[in-house]
Design a protein around this motif. Structure first.
Motif, mmCIF file in Angstrom:
data_model
loop_
_atom_site.group_PDB
_atom_site.id
_atom_site.type_symbol
_atom_site.label_atom_id
_atom_site.label_comp_id
_atom_site.label_asym_id
_atom_site.label_seq_id
_atom_site.Cartn_x
_atom_site.Cartn_y
_atom_site.Cartn_z
ATOM 1 N N UNK A 1 0.814 -1.214 0.000
ATOM 2 C CA UNK A 1 0.000 0.000 0.000
ATOM 3 C C UNK A 1 0.848 1.265 0.000
ATOM 4 N N UNK A 2 2.153 1.099 -0.201
ATOM 5 C CA UNK A 2 3.032 2.262 -0.333
ATOM 6 C C UNK A 2 3.374 2.430 -1.806
ATOM 7 N N UNK A 3 2.812 3.458 -2.419
ATOM 8 C CA UNK A 3 3.003 3.690 -3.855
ATOM 9 C C UNK A 3 4.086 4.727 -4.108
ATOM 10 N N UNK A 4 4.894 4.450 -5.109
ATOM 11 C CA UNK A 4 5.900 5.385 -5.598
ATOM 12 C C UNK A 4 5.472 5.852 -6.977
ATOM 13 N N UNK A 5 5.448 7.143 -7.175
ATOM 14 C CA UNK A 5 4.910 7.721 -8.402
ATOM 15 C C UNK A 5 6.036 8.189 -9.302
ATOM 16 N N UNK A 6 6.003 7.754 -10.545
ATOM 17 C CA UNK A 6 6.958 8.201 -11.562
ATOM 18 C C UNK A 6 6.302 9.242 -12.451
ATOM 19 N N UNK A 7 7.098 10.182 -12.931
ATOM 20 C CA UNK A 7 6.585 11.232 -13.819
ATOM 21 C C UNK A 7 6.554 12.599 -13.179
ATOM 22 N N UNK A 8 6.676 12.635 -11.841
ATOM 23 C CA UNK A 8 6.790 13.904 -11.112
ATOM 24 C C UNK A 8 7.969 13.777 -10.148
ATOM 25 N N UNK A 9 8.500 14.921 -9.731
ATOM 26 C CA UNK A 9 9.547 14.956 -8.711
ATOM 27 C C UNK A 9 8.919 15.388 -7.393
ATOM 28 N N UNK A 10 9.357 14.763 -6.297
ATOM 29 C CA UNK A 10 8.823 15.148 -4.990
ATOM 30 C C UNK A 10 9.747 14.646 -3.887
ATOM 31 N N UNK A 11 9.589 15.228 -2.708
ATOM 32 C CA UNK A 11 10.340 14.833 -1.523
ATOM 33 C C UNK A 11 9.378 14.522 -0.397
ATOM 34 N N UNK A 12 9.814 13.614 0.501
ATOM 35 C CA UNK A 12 8.997 13.211 1.647
ATOM 36 C C UNK A 12 9.765 13.547 2.925
ATOM 37 N N UNK A 13 9.113 14.274 3.830
ATOM 38 C CA UNK A 13 9.754 14.694 5.080
ATOM 39 C C UNK A 13 9.002 14.121 6.279
ATOM 40 N N UNK A 14 9.467 12.979 6.829
ATOM 41 C CA UNK A 14 8.791 12.366 7.984
ATOM 42 C C UNK A 14 8.863 13.195 9.261
ATOM 43 N N UNK A 15 9.613 14.295 9.253
ATOM 44 C CA UNK A 15 9.652 15.175 10.425
ATOM 45 C C UNK A 15 8.372 15.977 10.544
ATOM 46 N N UNK A 16 7.623 16.052 9.466
ATOM 47 C CA UNK A 16 6.387 16.847 9.466
ATOM 48 C C UNK A 16 5.174 15.956 9.726
ATOM 49 N N UNK A 17 4.074 16.547 10.152
ATOM 50 C CA UNK A 17 2.864 15.757 10.445
ATOM 51 C C UNK A 17 2.327 15.073 9.191
ATOM 52 N N UNK A 18 1.607 13.980 9.395
ATOM 53 C CA UNK A 18 0.960 13.318 8.262
ATOM 54 C C UNK A 18 0.015 14.294 7.576
ATOM 55 N N UNK A 19 0.039 14.272 6.266
ATOM 56 C CA UNK A 19 -0.767 15.199 5.478
ATOM 57 C C UNK A 19 -0.012 16.443 5.074
ATOM 58 N N UNK A 20 1.228 16.615 5.613
ATOM 59 C CA UNK A 20 2.028 17.804 5.280
ATOM 60 C C UNK A 20 3.459 17.415 4.914
ATOM 61 N N UNK A 21 3.667 16.197 4.474
ATOM 62 C CA UNK A 21 5.026 15.690 4.289
ATOM 63 C C UNK A 21 5.580 15.873 2.878
#
Length: 574
Positions: free
Chosen positions: A468-488
């Motif tokens: 259930x963890x999807x990785x999306x190709x075609x866009x660039x993005x970063x994930x920051x686990x220091x931030x609350x869920x919904x704002x990462x």
């Protein structure tokens, strides 16, 4: 794995009938009469004439004959070979037995894939097995069209039983493309069998059927044929390759109402609107031992030949036709059942050819590929899946998960079974249109896979599965686990430019995700722009065979990252 004649007997009798099912019977009372008579005395004129009728129903067999997982050669309780033993058991129990299938038999296994792709001139193994088992009727499901009309026509010509559908018409005409219904007399009872196919075939197999066939509204088509069939029959059986809908689930699942197509799952409404006695369902891969809807008893056997539906009717002869006194149903499992020798014999050659094919090399690579940390960093092995999905659908973006973190593709030859391990599920490929807002929500949902950052803490949330963890190709993005869920999610770019909420994209996803599976509710109801009911695993295999050689550099582009340090071996934050 081969099967010998020593395996054919039924060594486990089916469970006692309707042990756990709810039985609904019509009330019937015949006052007792004391009569003395000799052996030469005829029965009283008013003695009732009754007939017991058994209807056996299979559905969503999806090309499975042998109880074998072709990828690891393990035994599984499924397939027509095991069902064949149960079928013969019930026929021996009652000679007045009908056998029908509610669709989706001609696609789905490596056996049927091999037969259509690599041995198209040989007999279809599913049809061979069904001929041996003497099916009385077969309803067309959506997957019957996956290999094209020519392959379907060949299968139809080989079958010793009719292919039925009352809502498929030749394009632009009122002429049915297939026999709408069948009337068969058994035990003196006239049984009318009608079938319906999902209208979504027009979308799912557009390339094969557009301009040739029309898939019309099930309920409207029922109104054309069911009144006539009712007049001609003592018992009406509907084979419905669709879900029940209504209180059982949504009317639209495989496509949305915005496509303009009639609803897909209308079984409940069909049974309530029309005088149907027995409804045998398919399509949804669910198991319904018995549902009473309107005057119909409805049942659905589980997918892949894991179960068979068994319906029993008791009828009494009346001055005009027959009256149903009782009706009841259940589904019977294939657990512990031996394979039928005749079915095995008819399909063994194709089975053995398929096994050889599964072990064959399909491509080569000069470097090793690993899935070990594919959920912690961008890797080529996930990008391989995403790039094939984008290539097939022509979508802007693609999303994929890692299903097997222990998988490696070693340097050298890549076998078909290795790719099967990379994508073990029977998902089909779809594409939907989403907005930039939905894309952001989608990525935020996926980013919940990570725990909140804490030095030395576990990186992955144990409540969320890797699939259930999807990785999306075609866009660039970063994930920051220091931030609350919904704002990462940050740095979300498409072709180097920030993504706006109003911007739209096409996104390739598997069928499970497209329906909102895994908690991705933002995709549920998104307009479907591509759905040919193609298996993703088969698409991967086809792509690699065509290329012959694949290197990581052919598919890999680093487009996402975690913004916190972690140790990939311990899977902990640093």
């Amino acid at each position: 794995m081969s099967y010998s004649s020593r395996q054919s007997p039924l060594y486990r009798q089916p469970s006692s009938f309707f042990k756990r099912s709810q039985t609904v019977k019509a009330k019937f009372f015949l006052p007792g009469v004391a009569i003395a008579f000799s052996t030469s005395l005829a029965l009283p004129a008013f003695a009732a004439q009754t007939v017991d009728l058994t209807i056996l129903g299979t559905t969503d067999v999806h090309g499975n004959v042998f109880p074998t997982n072709y990828f690891d050669n393990k035994e599984i309780n499924m397939g027509l070979a095991k069902l064949g033993t149960l079928i013969k058991h019930y026929r021996k129990e009652n000679k007045n037995t009908l056998l029908v299938d509610s669709g989706d038999a001609l696609q789905g296994s490596q056996l049927i894939y091999y037969a259509n792709k690599y041995a198209p001139k040989k007999k279809n193994p599913l049809i061979s097995a069904m001929n041996v088992l003497e099916y009385d009727a077969f309803a067309l499901g959506n997957h019957e069209f996956n290999f094209g009309l020519q392959a379907l026509g060949k299968a139809r010509s080989e079958a010793k039983f009719p292919f039925l559908s009352a809502n498929i018409f030749l394009n632009g005409t009122q002429k049915p493309a297939f026999q709408p219904y069948l009337i068969k007399e058994i035990g003196g009872v006239k049984v009318g069998i009608i079938a319906f196919s999902p209208p979504g075939i027009a979308l799912w197999d557009r390339a094969n059927v557009e301009g040739k066939l029309e898939f019309r509204d099930i309920l409207k088509s029922a109104a054309l044929y069911l009144p006539e069939l009712r007049r001609k029959s003592d018992v009406v059986v509907a084979l419905v390759h669709a879900g029940l809908g209504g209180k059982y689930g949504p009317a639209y699942e495989g496509y949305s109402a915005s496509t303009g197509l009639p609803p897909e799952n209308v079984g409940e409404e069909l049974a309530k609107k029309f005088p149907i006695d027995v409804m045998l369902l398919g399509h949804t891969h669910q198991d319904y031992p018995q549902e009473m809807i309107g005057q119909a008893v409805a049942a659905q056997a589980l997918k892949w030949g894991e179960r068979i539906a068994v319906v029993k009717l008791k009828l009494e002869k009346k001055e005009k036709g027959w009256k149903i006194l009782s009706k009841e149903s259940k589904t019977e499992p294939t657990v512990g059942i031996r394979s039928d020798f005749e079915v095995v014999k008819a399909t063994q050659e194709m089975h053995q050819s398929t096994q050889k094919y599964i072990r064959s090399a399909i491509a080569e690579t000069s470097e090793g590929w690993a899935a070990k940390s594919a959920d912690l960093e961008d890797t080529a092995i996930v990008d391989l899946v995403n790039e094939v999905q984008r290539e097939v659908t022509k979508a802007d973006l693609s999303a994929a998960s890692i299903f097997n973190s222990t998988l490696t593709l070693p340097k050298g030859k890549i076998s078909l079974s290795q790719i099967a391990a990379l994508y073990p599920y029977e998902n089909s490929l779809t594409a939907v249109r989403i907005t930039g807002k939905q894309l952001k929500e989608y990525l935020e949902c996926s980013a919940c896979y990570y725990n909140s950052y804490s030095p030395g803490g576990e990186a992955v949330n144990p409540k969320m599965r890797a699939y259930n963890y999807d990785m999306v190709a075609g866009v660039d993005y970063s994930i920051d686990p220091r931030k609350p869920e919904g704002q990462r999610i940050s740095g979300l770019l498409f072709k180097g430019k920030p993504v706006s909420e109003e911007q739209t994209f096409t996104l390739a996803v598997n069928s499970y995700r497209q329906q909102g599976g895994g908690g991705y509710e933002m995709l549920k109801g998104a307009p479907v722009v591509y759905n040919k009911e193609e298996g993703i695993r088969e698409l991967l295999l086809d792509s690699l065979k065509k290329k012959g050689r694949i290197e990581q550099g052919d598919v890999f582009r680093k487009n996402w990252q975690l913004l916190v340090p972690l140790d990939r071996d311990s899977r902990k934050f640093l």
